[in-house]
Scaffold this motif. Structure first.
Motif, mmCIF file in Angstrom:
data_model
loop_
_atom_site.group_PDB
_atom_site.id
_atom_site.type_symbol
_atom_site.label_atom_id
_atom_site.label_comp_id
_atom_site.label_asym_id
_atom_site.label_seq_id
_atom_site.Cartn_x
_atom_site.Cartn_y
_atom_site.Cartn_z
ATOM 1 N N UNK A 49 39.971 30.645 24.607
ATOM 2 C CA UNK A 49 41.137 29.806 24.896
ATOM 3 C C UNK A 49 40.845 28.348 24.558
ATOM 4 N N UNK A 50 41.555 27.852 23.577
ATOM 5 C CA UNK A 50 41.325 26.501 23.052
ATOM 6 C C UNK A 50 41.500 25.430 24.127
ATOM 7 N N UNK A 51 40.528 24.533 24.201
ATOM 8 C CA UNK A 51 40.610 23.389 25.097
ATOM 9 C C UNK A 51 40.286 23.675 26.550
ATOM 10 N N UNK A 52 39.965 24.924 26.876
ATOM 11 C CA UNK A 52 39.743 25.296 28.278
ATOM 12 C C UNK A 52 38.272 25.197 28.657
ATOM 13 N N UNK A 53 38.024 24.588 29.808
ATOM 14 C CA UNK A 53 36.677 24.491 30.364
ATOM 15 C C UNK A 53 36.400 25.667 31.300
ATOM 16 N N UNK A 54 35.200 25.715 31.812
ATOM 17 C CA UNK A 54 34.861 26.686 32.848
ATOM 18 C C UNK A 54 35.766 26.431 34.051
ATOM 19 N N UNK A 55 36.195 27.504 34.719
ATOM 20 C CA UNK A 55 37.051 27.363 35.893
ATOM 21 C C UNK A 55 38.509 27.107 35.572
ATOM 22 N N UNK A 56 38.938 27.387 34.336
ATOM 23 C CA UNK A 56 40.275 26.985 33.891
ATOM 24 C C UNK A 56 41.432 27.629 34.648
ATOM 25 N N UNK A 57 41.189 28.709 35.411
ATOM 26 C CA UNK A 57 42.292 29.353 36.131
ATOM 27 C C UNK A 57 42.531 28.771 37.517
ATOM 28 N N UNK A 58 41.581 28.019 38.029
ATOM 29 C CA UNK A 58 41.633 27.579 39.420
ATOM 30 C C UNK A 58 42.216 26.163 39.532
#
Length: 263
Positions: free
Chosen positions: A215-224
């Motif tokens: 997923x472009x531009x997403x860091x770790x923890x992106x769902x929270x």
């Protein structure tokens, strides 16, 4: 006309009475640790339905993991957020989270048994069809569900959201029975490019049925949604962040995936 109105009012009354039911369920892991599961289901649905285990982030069994169980219940599943640390403990400090995680994973057999205990608890619930089971996990929990797939746990599917990909016990040819979906942040600094390459090579060699989504531009923890807040403070990290687009996209992928694996 009166009959139609009566039918409409009855339907409206039924909808207003239906709600997501939740309850905490104490249980015990094989090592004697007291665990606390969090069950969620829609009481408007009659009879057993597919069950999904939810495995928490390294923060522990917190409100976010429980919310995801409720989200799954709203989709029509019987969902159980399991406890991998014991006593339902959780934290917001990365030093404590690291200590909890290391304690839970220092013995891989014990960690596997804790996952299995949670899965068995879900199977025992009257709302759950024990023949249709899956597991999803976040961060630490993503690694837990991937390891379950590596061991050949009989699940229809597993989904890892910004999960750990490295393992001490790689899959072997034919060992993976579950279908796998990995939702990974392309800007995740906590999972290296080498980890990603090694994971894909491992799955290919094992002959696993898997899909890897970057997923472009997403860091770790992106769902929270709490990730931005948790990334700051006197502890100075970790490098995590919420990404609304990635959160929504990965959840949509999961919905389609579960629908497919459960037939």
């Amino acid at each position: 006309m009166r009959l139609l109105l009566a039918v409409f009012l009855l339907a409206l009354s039924t909808l207003s009475q239906a709600e997501i039911k939740t309850r905490s369920i104490p249980y015990q892991s094989p090592d004697g640790t007291r665990m606390i599961g969090y069950l969620a289901y829609d009481d408007a649905i009659k009879g057993p339905r597919p069950g999904v285990v939810v495995v928490h982030e390294w923060w522990g069994l917190n409100d976010y993991a429980k919310r995801r169980a409720r989200d799954l219940a709203a989709l029509g599943y019987s969902a159980l957020a399991i406890d991998m640390y014991g006593e339902g403990k959780n934290t917001e400090h990365p030093k404590d989270a690291m200590a909890f995680m290391q304690a839970a994973t220092q013995n891989s057999a014990a960690a596997s048994a804790r996952f299995q205990a949670g899965l068995e608890l879900l199977k025992q619930q009257p709302q759950t069809n024990p023949d249709k089971l899956a597991a999803i996990g976040y961060c630490f929990g993503g690694g837990v569900v991937l390891d379950a797939a590596r061991r050949g746990v009989p699940l229809a599917g597993v989904v890892s959201f910004h999960g750990a990909l490295a393992t001490d016990t790689p899959a072997t040819p034919g060992s993976v029975k579950a279908r796998i979906l990995v939702e990974h942040g392309a800007k995740d600094s906590m999972v290296t490019a080498q980890n990603v390459s090694a994971f894909k090579a491992e799955m290919d060699k094992a002959g696993a049925d898997y899909r890897f989504v970057s997923l472009e531009g997403a860091k770790h923890g992106f769902t929270n949604p709490d990730a931005d807040r948790l990334s700051h403070g006197d502890h100075g990290g970790p490098d995590i962040g919420y990404n609304k687009a990635a959160d929504e996209s990965s959840w949509a992928d999961m919905r389609a995936f579960l629908k497919k694996v459960f037939g």
